[in-house]
Design a protein around this motif. Structure first.
Motif, PDB file in Angstrom:
ATOM      1  N   TYR A   1       1.071  -1.055  -0.118  1.00  0.00           N
ATOM      2  CA  TYR A   1      -0.042  -0.013   0.062  1.00  0.00           C
ATOM      3  C   TYR A   1       0.904   1.271  -0.060  1.00  0.00           C
ATOM      4  N   HIS A   2       1.908   1.366   0.494  1.00  0.00           N
ATOM      5  CA  HIS A   2       2.738   2.341   0.968  1.00  0.00           C
ATOM      6  C   HIS A   2       3.473   2.698  -0.598  1.00  0.00           C
ATOM      7  N   SER A   3       3.999   1.660  -1.279  1.00  0.00           N
ATOM      8  CA  SER A   3       4.663   1.721  -2.499  1.00  0.00           C
ATOM      9  C   SER A   3       3.850   2.577  -3.532  1.00  0.00           C
ATOM     10  N   GLU A   4       2.438   2.030  -3.397  1.00  0.00           N
ATOM     11  CA  GLU A   4       1.468   2.645  -4.316  1.00  0.00           C
ATOM     12  C   GLU A   4       1.300   4.323  -3.915  1.00  0.00           C
ATOM     13  N   GLN A   5       1.294   4.530  -2.665  1.00  0.00           N
ATOM     14  CA  GLN A   5       1.048   5.884  -2.365  1.00  0.00           C
ATOM     15  C   GLN A   5       2.200   6.711  -2.394  1.00  0.00           C
ATOM     16  N   LYS A   6       3.345   6.011  -2.440  1.00  0.00           N
ATOM     17  CA  LYS A   6       4.849   6.670  -2.641  1.00  0.00           C
ATOM     18  C   LYS A   6       4.933   7.296  -3.938  1.00  0.00           C
TER      19      LYS A   6
ATOM     20  N   CYS B   1       3.235   0.970   9.213  1.00  0.00           N
ATOM     21  CA  CYS B   1       3.554  -0.338   9.999  1.00  0.00           C
ATOM     22  C   CYS B   1       3.178  -0.460  11.354  1.00  0.00           C
ATOM     23  N   ALA B   2       3.574   0.588  12.189  1.00  0.00           N
ATOM     24  CA  ALA B   2       3.002   0.601  13.430  1.00  0.00           C
ATOM     25  C   ALA B   2       1.645   0.244  13.718  1.00  0.00           C
ATOM     26  N   THR B   3       0.932   1.403  12.936  1.00  0.00           N
ATOM     27  CA  THR B   3      -0.455   1.509  13.248  1.00  0.00           C
ATOM     28  C   THR B   3      -1.189  -0.088  12.766  1.00  0.00           C
ATOM     29  N   ALA B   4      -0.566  -0.663  11.781  1.00  0.00           N
ATOM     30  CA  ALA B   4      -0.968  -2.105  11.477  1.00  0.00           C
ATOM     31  C   ALA B   4      -0.711  -3.136  12.147  1.00  0.00           C
ATOM     32  N   LEU B   5       0.511  -3.204  12.954  1.00  0.00           N
ATOM     33  CA  LEU B   5       0.664  -4.203  13.822  1.00  0.00           C
ATOM     34  C   LEU B   5      -0.063  -4.133  15.135  1.00  0.00           C
ATOM     35  N   ASN B   6      -0.159  -2.658  15.550  1.00  0.00           N
ATOM     36  CA  ASN B   6      -1.250  -2.141  16.753  1.00  0.00           C
ATOM     37  C   ASN B   6      -2.751  -2.831  16.671  1.00  0.00           C
ATOM     38  N   ARG B   7      -3.092  -2.666  15.286  1.00  0.00           N
ATOM     39  CA  ARG B   7      -4.405  -2.607  14.960  1.00  0.00           C
ATOM     40  C   ARG B   7      -4.865  -4.333  15.017  1.00  0.00           C
TER      41      ARG B   7
END
Length: 182
Positions: A89-94, A111-117
């Motif tokens: 997702y990040h590569s697409e947004q970058k 990455c931090a948000t995905a792991l916490n979620r």
């Protein structure tokens, strides 16, 4: 008044099983539940002990332990897959954003948000957080030990320690300042 667990239980000086299948565990006090001394000493807690001889109970326990040990991989137990999904997702947004520093900051944040979620919390952890008890349990109170008095006393009586420390400090300062070539 009667105990809902049918205490006092019959007492016995030792564990035994009769020919007719009646069994008793060692219990010297009628109002104290049966316990295993080894578990009591190692876990520092009392666990009720029960002899499991019934086929249904044995089957249920075997099923529970087996499914627990061989549990399937949930979506939250595979961190690398979660991070790979975020990276895609990040590569697409970058591509849309030209600022490299901002893109790097967003990658770390995503990455931090995905792991916490996707993190799975146990019931004791959730209760501990809701009650604001913190994320660890400490069973002891700690007393601070102040060594300054001991160190000053040692330096007063053993002058050679102070001289060695001064030499070490002098060498360190000369190395930091660049006067000594390495």
């Amino acid at each position: 008044m009667r105990c809902k667990r049918r205490a006092p239980w019959p007492t016995s000086e030792f564990d035994y099983i009769d020919e007719d299948g009646t069994w008793r565990m060692k219990r010297t006090v009628g109002y104290l539940n049966g316990f295993n001394p080894t578990i009591l000493e190692t876990q520092l807690c009392n666990n009720d002990q029960k002899l499991v001889m019934n086929g249904d109970e044995t089957q249920d326990m075997t099923y529970y332990i087996t499914t627990y040990l061989t549990k399937k991989r949930d979506r939250s137990t595979n961190e690398s897959a979660i991070l790979a999904q975020r990276l895609a997702y990040h590569s697409e947004q970058k591509r849309k954003n030209g600022d490299v520093a901002e893109a790097s900051r967003k990658l770390v944040m995503r990455c931090a948000t995905a792991l916490n979620r996707n993190q799975e919390l146990s019931a004791p952890e959730v209760i501990s957080y809701l009650m604001r008890w913190g994320d660890r349990y400490i069973s002891h109170t700690f007393a601070p030990i102040y060594l300054e008095g001991i160190v000053s006393c040692l330096r007063r009586y053993y002058i050679s320690l102070q001289e060695k420390r001064a030499k070490v400090e002098e060498i360190r300062l000369t190395m930091v300042s660049g006067e000594v070539e390495t």
